[in-house]
Design an enzyme around this catalytic site. Structure first.
Site, mmCIF file in Angstrom:
data_model
loop_
_atom_site.group_PDB
_atom_site.id
_atom_site.type_symbol
_atom_site.label_atom_id
_atom_site.label_comp_id
_atom_site.label_asym_id
_atom_site.label_seq_id
_atom_site.Cartn_x
_atom_site.Cartn_y
_atom_site.Cartn_z
ATOM 1 N N LYS A 63 -1.794 -6.974 -10.631
ATOM 2 C CA LYS A 63 -1.960 -6.007 -11.731
ATOM 3 C C LYS A 63 -3.258 -5.231 -11.534
ATOM 4 O O LYS A 63 -4.286 -5.816 -11.155
ATOM 5 C CB LYS A 63 -2.006 -6.782 -13.054
ATOM 6 C CG LYS A 63 -2.003 -5.898 -14.305
ATOM 7 C CD LYS A 63 -1.987 -6.746 -15.578
ATOM 8 C CE LYS A 63 -1.846 -5.921 -16.835
ATOM 9 N NZ LYS A 63 -1.765 -6.734 -18.061
ATOM 10 N N SER B 224 2.029 -5.484 -21.165
ATOM 11 C CA SER B 224 1.412 -4.484 -20.326
ATOM 12 C C SER B 224 1.556 -4.746 -18.834
ATOM 13 O O SER B 224 1.413 -3.828 -18.041
ATOM 14 C CB SER B 224 -0.080 -4.392 -20.656
ATOM 15 O OG SER B 224 -0.737 -5.590 -20.304
ATOM 16 N N SER C 149 1.431 -9.890 -22.895
ATOM 17 C CA SER C 149 1.552 -8.988 -21.749
ATOM 18 C C SER C 149 2.036 -9.619 -20.456
ATOM 19 O O SER C 149 2.347 -8.902 -19.508
ATOM 20 C CB SER C 149 0.216 -8.295 -21.493
ATOM 21 O OG SER C 149 0.031 -7.266 -22.420
#
Lengths: 491, 95, 485
Positions: C76, C151, C175
């Site tokens: 990420k 997310s 997330s």
């Protein structure tokens, strides 16, 4: 305006005003590394060379607290006879500024590490207690430089993150002298403790000054203004004087004082409003979620207590009792830890049969004058405590006169010379042999027969003339006491 | 609860985010609906509850007072938008 | 080659150890598939040529004792990676190249893994659909036009699309778990303080946790074992004895007490979610665990609490993005003008919205009514769990109230978007570990996940339950590679 020592009042046609002052002193904690990062705190480095990723607030960087800074704050709290809070919390104070890289300052708002305490001031008319509201730890900001580049402001983050202690007084100060004495006393306590070097030129000690005025004898506090970041005692006094008069003028004109933050302009000798009201600051304090509550145990605090040296108030008491000093003398000698150390070293080097009063006089008189002239701290004294002790002993045991001692003192300054050796080298030893002095005096009386007769007839003033002649003839070395005795006998 | 334009302008100033009229209106609308949703908390009585700041139930750990960070000026300044090898540069500030 | 990308981490690592595959072969396989998968828009920054160099280097002198030997991984874009651009999905960090490495990613490289690139995510991790990213929407490999969740949307999509064998995300309010649930993958949010936050772009410091995402529970356990370390650089990192999760993994959960909280049966929840939950309950029973009904009475207050606490912390955490030290700067007439334009142009709408909420709830006159109140309710929510854990070992709930939705469907309605996190948020507020595992499909064939919530520091327990359930569920993801032409 009245400026006598115990009262600082501002007089107008119909009213007399009293000035109420509180100080928020920012003292840089003496430590090797910063409060939440491992960068150096050394003064005077090249710009931005003592900045870590944490200090410059890079993404994902986190604060980790320096144990020593916590200990320093607690020690200072103990020195201020204050309550040490076993649990304290770091908060974020949010505002934007070029030299505040995080966009917030880590400080302690609701739960400071140190609570209420007191500082005792020795004023000419007695002691006065000033209340301490709190002491908390916080980060220093960086430095904005406005005058190096015509178009831009340059930012140096070397100071960013350095540990500060904010020491907040109660609004107990009333005169400019008290302000000065308070700052000096705080500085002295912290220097004794080794928690802040108190160097105002380097910005290690600065203050925000809260000033309000009220009618004399009124019990209520007036609206206060805060003068930000004043970095010398003289400027504090000038700023307070200006600000108090400004506030009185506003009241006298029937106007309202805005509670606001003001700036002291050194060049114009005036304070002015820093920020417009519509842009009023709202710091949005909240507990820093990157840091857990700071908890210290009783053992931790007690261990620190055991390392606290004798502080100025206790030392003063001891000096008065042990060395029979006057309160005034003791106050001077304990005002700075280095002075007190020097004094105690002189005493110890003097050995038995010491004349402490004489030593005090030489330290506070001749030595201070030299330091003052040369702009030196006592730690840098050109004359060591050992040699000053020797000099005082030479006077005490009659080897030299006070007058000769002054000559020797001058010679000692250059290279911290041993006074004993100077006496020997220059043959400055006092003449205390009665036979030699009698011969010398006989000769003077013989040479000044007429004056001797006049003296015998009652012109007593002439005695001084003979003493002077005798001293002159001995090259200043004659023991003045013996001269007196012999002259009285012979004339 | 509804959030008015004046409030939006005030908090945009505190946040240092510029807003024009159109954006302010949209924000007022969004925030109003969000706060309406948040107001649900008022149903709860929390008078006797201690606030919870962190779930980590330990106290702060200490670091020793050692200088470990060296001079990394180049690294620190490298990402800054203005070209200056010694300083961070911002538009002139008049105090 | 497609065979390689279909393998689990465990199998890839075994093949490397058995010298059946080289790191270079594996790395090239994932890169090749990634190159063909641009339409998914999972990568913000690729580091492919460096990855191949690193793989070759690994093969020259392979250390086969490592846990992730020569395994390529994309992460990420919220983790700072040394010399590789890190954007947090934001324009404001468009050109930011860290000179440092986050502790979590460092742990991964130290075990032999190789960085493939940085994966798309909601801007500063603020979102539940990956639609707030400055770098565009991410497609869910399950179906075109479907959000991957957020997310960690890029991470979940890259994982389920087989562009990376495992990945890491961050979880502030769901997330990791919500996108795992939306893409048919496994995602673990560890106990707060388990993984270091050092070097992770902060969203809400008291809630943020990094965690592993994988195709199966065993891979997830192995990755958790690698990333969870005590770190002195993070004052909220907790020094506790960490299990060797993958070695200690067991399907024996006989006699474990599993709580079913009645408050998670929310109004308007689709029937298929309720059915999934019932199936889950049956699975754990089949494994020999005991089901106990429990109550978490303050559950419905979790989301409003979260939407005070998280924005408050974010409003302060994001103050450092001011155009001075790094990142985007807009031209301004003076310092304040520069700040206001930089932040207005540099942050997207959702981030600005949350900064505003956070600023408001902390501002003078509102602090007690909102922020302090939220902290108190947070305490009540944590108390609920403490109370429940006197009776049970873990709690079973659905991961999300629905399956993945369409791109654009909820974009203009922040509150309905926020409701997506209704089952995941309480866990962050209480700092507990929770895992989402794929457990079934809805009518459209979209995956649905179940969440197992554990006691603090009991990751092993929930991994074991998930491992046992995984066996019973025997989930198969319906991925057609529709995006590969």
């Amino acid at each position: 305006m009245s400026k006598n020592k115990s009262e600082y009042l501002i007089e107008r046609t119909n009213n007399i005003y009293e000035v109420v002052i509180g100080l928020e002193v920012h003292a840089q904690v003496t430590s090797n590394s910063k409060l939440f990062s491992s960068s150096s705190t050394k003064f005077g480095a090249e710009p931005n060379t003592q900045v870590s990723l944490v200090d410059a607030a890079f993404p994902g960087m986190l604060p980790v607290i320096n144990e020593f800074c916590v200990k320093q704050a607690i020690k200072t709290g103990i020195g201020l006879r204050a309550k040490i809070n076993k649990r304290s919390v770091f908060d974020r104070k949010n505002y934007f500024y070029a030299d505040l890289p995080q966009g917030y300052q880590i400080s302690q708002f609701k739960y400071p590490i140190v609570g209420e305490g007191t500082v005792i001031l020795d004023m000419p008319d007695g002691q006065k207690e000033i209340g301490i509201e709190r002491l908390h730890l916080e980060q220093d900001a960086g430095k904005s430089i406005h005058d190096m580049d015509p178009q831009n402001t340059l930012v140096d983050l070397n100071r960013s993150g350095v540990a500060l202690m904010e020491i907040v007084s109660k609004p107990d100060l009333r005169t400019l002298e008290e302000v000065s004495t308070y700052i000096k006393k705080l500085r002295s306590i912290m220097r004794y403790l080794g928690t802040c070097d108190g160097n105002m030129q380097e910005g290690s000690l600065r203050a925000d000054v809260n000033v309000s005025v009220r009618l004399k004898d009124s019990k209520e506090l007036g609206t206060r203004c805060e003068i930000k970041n004043v970095n010398s005692i003289k400027f504090m006094q000038m700023a307070i004087d200006y600000e108090a008069n400004r506030q009185v003028d506003l009241i006298e004109d029937g106007k309202i004082i805005d509670q606001e933050t003001r700036l002291f302009d050194i060049r114009k000798n005036e304070t002015r409003s820093m920020r417009s009201k519509e842009d009023a600051h709202d710091y949005r304090y909240f507990p820093d979620p990157d840091l857990l509550p700071l908890e210290v145990s009783d053992e931790f605090i007690n261990e620190l207590k055991s390392t606290i040296p004798e502080l100025p108030d206790d030392k003063k008491k001891r000096f008065i009792e042990e060395f029979k000093l006057s309160a005034y003398e003791a106050t001077i000698l304990v005002s700075d830890i280095e002075i007190s150390k020097y004094f105690e070293e002189v005493i110890s080097k003097m050995g038995k049969n010491q004349d402490i009063k004489l030593a005090v006089n030489w330290i506070t008189g001749e030595l201070f004058a030299v330091l003052n002239n040369k702009n030196l701290e006592i730690a840098e004294s050109p004359i060591s405590a050992e040699n000053l002790a020797k000099l005082v002993n030479l006077i005490k045991n009659g080897t030299i006169s006070g007058k000769i001692a002054k000559t020797i003192f001058e010679l000692m300054i250059d290279g911290d010379r041993d006074p004993q050796k100077i006496v020997e080298e220059k043959g400055l030893k006092q003449e205390s042999d009665p036979k030699a002095l009698e011969a010398l005096i006989d000769k003077i009386i013989n040479d000044n027969r007429e004056k001797a007769i006049e003296y015998k007839q009652g012109k007593e003033k002439l005695f001084g003339f003979f003493v002077g002649q005798a001293m002159k003839a001995s090259g200043g070395k004659a023991n003045p006491q013996l001269i007196n005795e012999i002259l009285k006998k012979k004339l | 609860m509804s959030i008015d334009l004046k409030t939006i302008k005030h908090i945009s100033k505190l946040s240092r985010i510029s807003v024009d009229e159109q954006k302010a209106e949209k924000l007022a609308e969004d925030l109003s609906s969000i706060f309406e949703f948040i107001e649900k908390l008022n149903q709860l009585n929390t008078d006797k509850v201690e606030p919870l700041t962190s779930v980590a139930e330990t106290s702060l750990k200490f670091r020793s007072d050692e200088v470990k960070s060296k001079n990394i000026r180049e690294q620190i300044i490298k990402n800054s938008p203005e070209d200056n090898k010694d300083f961070f540069v911002v538009p002139k500030v008049v105090e | 080659m497609s065979e390689i990308t279909n393998q689990s981490l465990t199998s890839l690592a075994q093949n490397i150890k058995d010298k059946k595959l080289s790191s270079e072969e594996i790395t090239k396989a994932f890169i090749e598939r990634s190159e063909k998968s641009k339409e998914l828009n999972t990568y913000i920054s690729e580091d492919f040529s460096n990855a191949i160099d690193k793989a070759k280097k690994f093969d020259q002198n392979p250390n086969l004792n490592l846990k992730l030997p020569g395994i390529p991984i994309a992460v990420k874009d919220l983790f700072c990676t040394q010399n590789v651009r890190t954007t947090a999905g934001s324009k404001i960090l468009e050109n930011f190249i860290p000179t440092y490495e986050s502790t979590v990613t460092q742990n991964i490289w130290d075990e032999g893994a190789i960085l493939l690139g940085k994966l798309n995510c909601d801007e500063f991790a603020m979102g539940s659909s990956n639609e707030t990213s400055f770098y565009g929407n991410v497609q869910n490999p399950i179906d075109k036009g479907l959000v991957p969740g957020g997310s960690s949307g890029g991470s979940a999509a890259a994982l389920s699309g087989k562009l990376t064998p495992i990945t890491i995300g961050t979880d502030t309010g769901g997330s990791i778990r919500q996108p795992a649930s939306f893409t048919g993958t496994v995602g673990l949010k560890p106990t707060y303080g388990s993984c270091s936050r050092y070097g992770i772009v902060a969203f809400a410091s008291s809630l943020d946790q990094a965690g592993p995402m994988a195709q199966n529970v065993k891979d997830c356990a192995l990755l958790q074992e690698v990333i969870s370390t005590y770190d002195k650089k993070d004052s909220t990192s907790i020094d506790f004895k960490r299990n060797e999760f993958s070695k200690e993994l067991t399907k024996d959960i006989k006699g474990k007490k599993i709580g079913i909280p009645k408050e998670y049966r929310v109004d308007g929840m689709p029937k298929e979610i309720e059915e999934l939950w019932q199936k889950g309950i049956q699975y754990v029973k089949d494994c020999g665990a005991e089901i106990i009904d429990i109550s978490l009475p303050n559950t419905s207050y979790a989301l409003p609490t979260y939407y005070i606490v998280a924005p408050a912390e974010a409003s302060s955490n994001l103050a450092r993005y001011d155009g001075v030290k790094y990142g985007f700067r807009a031209k301004g007439e003076n310092l304040i003008d520069m700040y206001e334009k930089t932040r207005s142009e540099g942050f997207g709408a959702e981030v600005q919205r949350r900064i505003m909420i956070g600023t408001y709830v902390l501002s003078s006159g509102y602090y007690d009514a909102y922020y302090l109140k939220a902290q108190k309710v947070r305490k009540l929510i944590k108390n609920d769990f403490d109370e429940a854990y006197k009776k049970v070992d873990a709690i079973l709930t659905p991961s999300t109230p629905s399956s993945a939705f369409k791109i654009g469907e909820k974009k203009d309605d922040p509150v309905s978007m926020y409701l997506n996190d209704i089952f995941t948020v309480p866990v962050n507020l209480a700092g507990l570990p929770a895992i989402s595992i794929p457990a079934g499909h809805d009518a459209s064939g979209y995956p649905l996940g179940l969440q197992i919530i554990g006691k603090a520091f009991k990751e092993q327990e929930i991994l074991n339950i998930a491992y046992a359930m995984e066996d019973k569920i025997n989930f198969k993801n319906n991925i057609t590679d529709w995006w590969i032409k």
